[in-house]
Scaffold this active site. Structure first.
Site, PDB file in Angstrom:
ATOM      1  N   HIS A 178      68.762  51.232  43.491  1.00 19.69           N
ATOM      2  CA  HIS A 178      68.960  49.845  43.040  1.00 19.69           C
ATOM      3  C   HIS A 178      68.475  49.687  41.607  1.00 19.69           C
ATOM      4  O   HIS A 178      67.870  50.585  41.050  1.00 19.69           O
ATOM      5  CB  HIS A 178      68.301  48.847  43.999  1.00 19.69           C
ATOM      6  CG  HIS A 178      66.796  48.857  44.018  1.00 19.69           C
ATOM      7  ND1 HIS A 178      66.062  49.943  44.439  1.00 19.69           N
ATOM      8  CD2 HIS A 178      65.875  47.909  43.670  1.00 19.69           C
ATOM      9  CE1 HIS A 178      64.770  49.662  44.370  1.00 19.69           C
ATOM     10  NE2 HIS A 178      64.621  48.438  43.897  1.00 19.69           N
ATOM     11  N   HIS A 236      66.274  47.888  39.891  1.00 20.24           N
ATOM     12  CA  HIS A 236      64.955  47.502  39.368  1.00 20.24           C
ATOM     13  C   HIS A 236      64.379  48.562  38.434  1.00 20.24           C
ATOM     14  O   HIS A 236      64.535  49.762  38.660  1.00 20.24           O
ATOM     15  CB  HIS A 236      63.980  47.213  40.512  1.00 20.24           C
ATOM     16  CG  HIS A 236      64.237  45.897  41.179  1.00 20.24           C
ATOM     17  ND1 HIS A 236      63.818  45.612  42.457  1.00 20.24           N
ATOM     18  CD2 HIS A 236      64.881  44.789  40.732  1.00 20.24           C
ATOM     19  CE1 HIS A 236      64.193  44.378  42.774  1.00 20.24           C
ATOM     20  NE2 HIS A 236      64.841  43.872  41.743  1.00 20.24           N
ATOM     21  N   ASP A 266      61.535  49.813  37.910  1.00 23.10           N
ATOM     22  CA  ASP A 266      60.635  50.862  38.407  1.00 23.10           C
ATOM     23  C   ASP A 266      61.390  51.950  39.179  1.00 23.10           C
ATOM     24  O   ASP A 266      60.785  52.895  39.681  1.00 23.10           O
ATOM     25  CB  ASP A 266      59.503  50.264  39.267  1.00 23.10           C
ATOM     26  CG  ASP A 266      60.005  49.516  40.486  1.00 23.10           C
ATOM     27  OD1 ASP A 266      60.903  48.659  40.339  1.00 23.10           O
ATOM     28  OD2 ASP A 266      59.504  49.777  41.596  1.00 23.10           O
ATOM     29  N   HIS A 267      62.735  51.821  39.265  1.00 30.71           N
ATOM     30  CA  HIS A 267      63.556  52.853  39.917  1.00 30.71           C
ATOM     31  C   HIS A 267      64.565  53.501  38.961  1.00 30.71           C
ATOM     32  O   HIS A 267      65.201  54.488  39.319  1.00 30.71           O
ATOM     33  CB  HIS A 267      64.278  52.262  41.137  1.00 30.71           C
ATOM     34  CG  HIS A 267      63.309  51.774  42.171  1.00 30.71           C
ATOM     35  ND1 HIS A 267      63.034  52.461  43.327  1.00 30.71           N
ATOM     36  CD2 HIS A 267      62.499  50.681  42.188  1.00 30.71           C
ATOM     37  CE1 HIS A 267      62.106  51.809  44.016  1.00 30.71           C
ATOM     38  NE2 HIS A 267      61.766  50.726  43.344  1.00 30.71           N
ATOM     39  N   HIS A 278      66.889  43.103  49.249  1.00 29.32           N
ATOM     40  CA  HIS A 278      65.923  43.259  48.150  1.00 29.32           C
ATOM     41  C   HIS A 278      66.672  43.071  46.832  1.00 29.32           C
ATOM     42  O   HIS A 278      66.280  42.268  45.987  1.00 29.32           O
ATOM     43  CB  HIS A 278      65.276  44.637  48.253  1.00 29.32           C
ATOM     44  CG  HIS A 278      64.317  44.952  47.154  1.00 29.32           C
ATOM     45  ND1 HIS A 278      63.125  44.282  46.994  1.00 29.32           N
ATOM     46  CD2 HIS A 278      64.367  45.866  46.160  1.00 29.32           C
ATOM     47  CE1 HIS A 278      62.488  44.779  45.938  1.00 29.32           C
ATOM     48  NE2 HIS A 278      63.221  45.736  45.412  1.00 29.32           N
ATOM     49  N   ASP A 280      63.362  50.483  48.402  1.00 26.70           N
ATOM     50  CA  ASP A 280      62.704  49.203  48.688  1.00 26.70           C
ATOM     51  C   ASP A 280      63.405  48.422  49.804  1.00 26.70           C
ATOM     52  O   ASP A 280      63.125  47.245  50.021  1.00 26.70           O
ATOM     53  CB  ASP A 280      62.621  48.356  47.413  1.00 26.70           C
ATOM     54  CG  ASP A 280      61.731  49.002  46.359  1.00 26.70           C
ATOM     55  OD1 ASP A 280      61.160  50.086  46.632  1.00 26.70           O
ATOM     56  OD2 ASP A 280      61.619  48.447  45.259  1.00 26.70           O
ATOM     57  N   HIS A 297      57.500  52.710  47.776  1.00 22.50           N
ATOM     58  CA  HIS A 297      56.141  52.303  47.374  1.00 22.50           C
ATOM     59  C   HIS A 297      55.109  52.556  48.459  1.00 22.50           C
ATOM     60  O   HIS A 297      55.430  52.553  49.653  1.00 22.50           O
ATOM     61  CB  HIS A 297      56.118  50.801  47.039  1.00 22.50           C
ATOM     62  CG  HIS A 297      56.967  50.427  45.869  1.00 22.50           C
ATOM     63  ND1 HIS A 297      56.516  50.455  44.579  1.00 22.50           N
ATOM     64  CD2 HIS A 297      58.266  50.029  45.798  1.00 22.50           C
ATOM     65  CE1 HIS A 297      57.476  50.080  43.749  1.00 22.50           C
ATOM     66  NE2 HIS A 297      58.562  49.819  44.474  1.00 22.50           N
TER      67      HIS A 297
HETATM   68 FE    FE Z   1      60.451  49.099  43.611  1.00 22.57          FE
HETATM   69 ZN    ZN Z   2      62.801  47.168  43.826  1.00 25.67          ZN
END
Ligand code: FE
Ligand code: ZN
Length: 255
Positions: A56, A58, A60-61, A114, A133, A171
């Site tokens: 996805h 985001h 942080d990915h 998400h 996530d 996470h």
């Molecule tokens: Fe994340």
């Molecule tokens: Zn995420």
């Protein structure tokens, strides 16, 4: 030959994953949270990055996609539904597609909620699920973009996968997820047992990942939105499980 998974921490609380197909030598990074730890893991294993599978959009990915791709020339595969939000994607996939990594085949499953286009990668032969996530140990990602009905439906499909499936999520949120889960499902023996295990793993500084899906089916309240005791907890006896799911998600947001 098998798929070997290397697990390592990245950023402040992300997991990084390398999935290595032994037969072909191909190695995929599952998401691209941070280049440094991914490169260090490749060096430690002596593997060469050939693929990057993105779940996805985001940051942080995806943040390390450009750096990893320019260093390795890896193929980047990601969700078609989020193609406008992710740079450097070479191949777009959606629900029902298959991503090949040498002899390993990943089924792509859509898990909206998400984010709307969130996908997960499932190796049914090896029994590995990279859930990012969409599904955490004892929890799920915050519902930033989706609605409860489709998010619950996606989780029901993950729940239908075999108990022995090992889940690799995005996470290390398990300990706080356990605290919330116990607050709404305090009589759940499987949950109490898992919470004890998680506490002891964390005390030893160990990750709680991967976890067997079968344990989470019994202990994760978000996979139990159709359990009568959770409906009762929220005064929703007889309601649609999606409605109970929404109440659990809201409860966690405010916990
Ligand atoms: Fe994340
Ligand atoms: Zn995420």
């Amino acid at each position: 030959m098998a798929l070997i998974v290397d697990v390592f921490p990245a950023r402040s609380d992300n997991f990084g994953y390398l999935a290595h197909d032994e037969a072909s030598g191909r190695t995929a990074a599952i998401d691209a949270p941070e280049a440094g730890p991914i490169k260090a893991a490749l060096a430690r294993r002596g593997w060469t990055l050939t693929d990057i599978l993105i779940t996805h959009h985001h940051i942080d990915h995806v943040e390390a996609i450009a750096e990893l791709k320019s260093a390795s020339g890896a193929r980047v595969v990601g969700p078609a539904a989020e193609a406008d939000k992710i740079e450097e994607l070479d191949e777009l996939v959606g629900d029902g597609d298959v991503v090949e990594l040498g002899d390993t085949r990943f089924d792509v499953l859509a898990t909206p909620g998400h984010t709307l286009g969130h996908v997960v990668f499932h190796d049914s032969v090896g029994g590995h699920l990279f859930s990012a996530d969409a599904l955490f140990s004892l929890g799920v990602g915050r519902m930033f973009e989706g609605t409860p009905g489709p998010m619950w439906a996606g989780l029901e499909r993950l729940r239908a996968l075999p108990d022995a499936t090992l889940v690799y999520c995005g996470h290390e949120y398990t300990e706080s997820n356990a605290r919330f889960a116990l607050s709404i499902d305090p009589e759940n023996a499987a949950l109490k047992k898992r919470a004890e295990e998680v506490k002891s793993l964390r005390e030893q500084g160990k990750p709680t990942i991967p976890f067997p899906l079968g344990e989470d089916k019994l202990a994760n309240p978000f996979l139990r939105a159709d359990a009568p005791e959770l409906a009762e907890h929220y005064g929703l006896t007889g309601a649609d499980p999606a409605e109970v799911f929404a109440a659990i998600r809201k409860g966690k947001d405010n916990f």
